[in-house]
Design a protein around this motif. Structure first.
Motif, PDB file in Angstrom:
ATOM      1  N   VAL A 111     -48.410 -39.768  31.874  1.00 54.27           N
ATOM      2  CA  VAL A 111     -48.652 -40.891  30.962  1.00 54.27           C
ATOM      3  C   VAL A 111     -48.820 -40.305  29.568  1.00 54.27           C
ATOM      4  CG1 VAL A 111     -50.097 -42.863  30.377  1.00 54.27           C
ATOM      5  CG2 VAL A 111     -49.814 -42.197  32.767  1.00 54.27           C
TER       6      VAL A 111
ATOM      7  N   GLN B 220     -41.489 -39.575  36.641  1.00 55.30           N
ATOM      8  CA  GLN B 220     -42.255 -40.774  36.284  1.00 55.30           C
ATOM      9  C   GLN B 220     -42.988 -40.542  34.975  1.00 55.30           C
ATOM     10  OE1 GLN B 220     -44.320 -40.800  40.302  1.00 55.30           O
ATOM     11  NE2 GLN B 220     -44.322 -42.977  39.783  1.00 55.30           N
TER      12      GLN B 220
ATOM     13  N   GLY C 278     -44.818 -42.718  31.830  1.00 51.98           N
ATOM     14  CA  GLY C 278     -45.251 -44.001  31.269  1.00 51.98           C
ATOM     15  C   GLY C 278     -45.920 -43.815  29.921  1.00 51.98           C
TER      16      GLY C 278
END
Lengths: 332, 332
Positions: free
Chosen positions: B281, B303, B305
């Motif tokens: 993140v 992944q 974000g």
């Protein structure tokens, strides 16, 4: 004593001038700060004519009095003076480049004084990430002139530390390949223009222990996070009282040279396989070569030597090959 | 609408001020260039008294009018304002640091106006090469406040790109370990103060292709020679007509961020073994996070974000925990 050649090592930030005698020995020399990026700007009269050209002014500062005394001495120069930003561009010769033959590709420019300046071309390597040098090719030649004839050139790695350090591999008198590291210039920018410089304090001299500590961090498991991360330790070791302000500049220097040489050693091992690390010969300023010698040994390079007067010898050799020197009647 | 908290994100080069409402929502905000290294210097009268203190002047610029209108609103700040070079030093809390508890360690300074400024402490990691942060701990807390309760924190890596980017690993609400990369500050120094900046030309916008090319060089076999060597390709690709002046800044950015993330990915793999790369993140400016998102994917992080408003939320949460907010009579 009569001058036979004036040889200039004219880089980005400095200009060194050598007056050479009959067999190439140095009769006189001087160092100026008039590199091509910091040329003089105050106009004055040269050879009876008003002049505001920075290259002419620097040239005249470097050897105007020598030429006034002996107007027919030939002049040769290597370095960034032959770059696109220099006095006149001398196109690069591609690798493999036979350094002894570079004298056949000299560029020329006629100076205000009427003297022709001969400029040595640089060398370019058209690899995926290209590499270029200007000036170092002449130093490599100077070194070759001094090597015992039975030296195995392909087991030699020539290191030229500086703002942009070069690492040159030879094969039968040719520059076969080379790598560049911007260590010196980046070091200067970090000290002058980042937070790392703010807590640095001048030290009495070279702090070898702090330097070695930096090299060892680069070689340690912490080094695998890379230079951009390791750099911050110069600050945090200071913050936590583990690195004095006077140690920080040499620690940072060790960290950076350590990262350079660690990567270089890995590349040498990959390229050479089982043969191990090559013998190294360094060409450069005494103080910088001292740092590299220490760091090279820590990185596993067992044989490290130094070459002296490589620039003067290289320029002399190129001038001889190019037929610039007047024949010596006494030697007939 | 009534202000309940004034929150300051006060770093080295910038100062952001937020006026927050009853539930922490942003009522007003402003950004100033008055970081602690570039404080205002022109004296003026504040609260009826002559003042030449740069911290007071900047503080008054940031929120003097808000406080004049509502004098009893509490004020909290995070960032370098709490460093040794800041307004008042707030001692670091060591890792593992429970971010929600940092509100118990606020430092205070009484301002000319009579308002008490509460300063959040930074976090220190006493590793072999120590690491420190100031401001990022508050952003990490802001992110945690927003995470779904069932998030596995130990499979999360929080990235805070900036002058000094931080990569933070959590465990049960604690900052467990973190790494720092000086990528942003070094990039700025290279562009402004080395030869690499000389041939850079402004581009119309972010040149994604040039950026990706730089990242790919860092990840390629050429990347193993390290950043100090790869840097020179920004120049030589330009010299050989393979990289336009307008592409050079973004290529360099990709090269540097690529080296940062390649090293980070290797470290993650070593630390986590077979589990693979963690979920990331990012907290930071939109433009910089865009670059890191692209580069993270190229480095194998699947992944990635983004978190928003992490600073405001973190400061709000700390102020609540520290009991700075007046009780809300309407909510009894």
């Amino acid at each position: 004593m009569q001058a036979h050649l004036i040889a200039l090592d004219w880089g980005t930030t400095s200009l060194r001038a050598y007056k050479l005698g009959r067999s190439g020995q140095v009769l006189d020399q001087r160092a100026l700060a008039s590199g091509i990026m910091q040329l003089p700007t105050t106009p004055r009269t040269i050879a009876g004519r008003p002049c505001g050209n920075g290259f002419e002014l620097a040239f005249d500062d470097a050897c105007g009095d020598w030429l006034a005394a002996e107007p027919h001495v030939p002049v040769i120069a290597c370095g960034m003076v032959g770059s696109a930003q220099g006095w006149r561009e001398a196109a690069y010769c591609p690798t493999p480049a036979r350094v002894a033959d570079l004298g056949a590709s000299l560029q020329t420019v006629e100076t205000l004084r009427g003297t022709v300046l001969h400029i040595v071309p640089g060398v370019i390597q058209h690899s995926r990430l290209p590499n270029v040098m200007r000036g170092e090719e002449t130093q490599v030649l100077g070194l070759l002139c001094d090597l015992p004839a039975d030296t195995r050139q392909d087991s030699l790695l020539i290191g030229l530390p500086g703002s942009h350090s070069k690492w040159v591999s030879l094969e039968e008198g040719c520059i076969q390949r080379f790598d560049t590291f911007m260590t010196g210039e980046v070091y200067a920018a970090l000290c002058a223009h980042t937070i790392l410089g703010r807590t640095q304090q001048p030290s009495a001299g070279f702090d070898e222990a702090a330097f070695i500590r930096g090299v060892q961090v680069a070689l340690s498991p912490d080094g695998t996070l890379g230079l951009l991360s390791n750099l911050f330790s110069a600050r945090t070791l200071g913050l936590t009282g583990q690195l004095a302000g006077t140690e920080q500049a040499d620690y940072l220097s060790g960290l950076m040279i350590g990262h350079e040489l660690h990567a270089l050693a890995q590349a040498c091992r990959e390229r050479r396989g089982e043969v191990g690390l090559p013998q190294v010969v360094l060409i450069g300023s005494v103080a910088l070569c001292q740092r590299y010698q220490i760091a090279l040994r820590l990185c596993g390079f067992a044989q490290v030597g130094l070459a002296e007067q490589a620039t003067e010898r290289g320029l002399w050799s190129l001038a001889v090959a190019a037929g610039l020197l007047a024949p010596l009647p006494e030697e007939v």
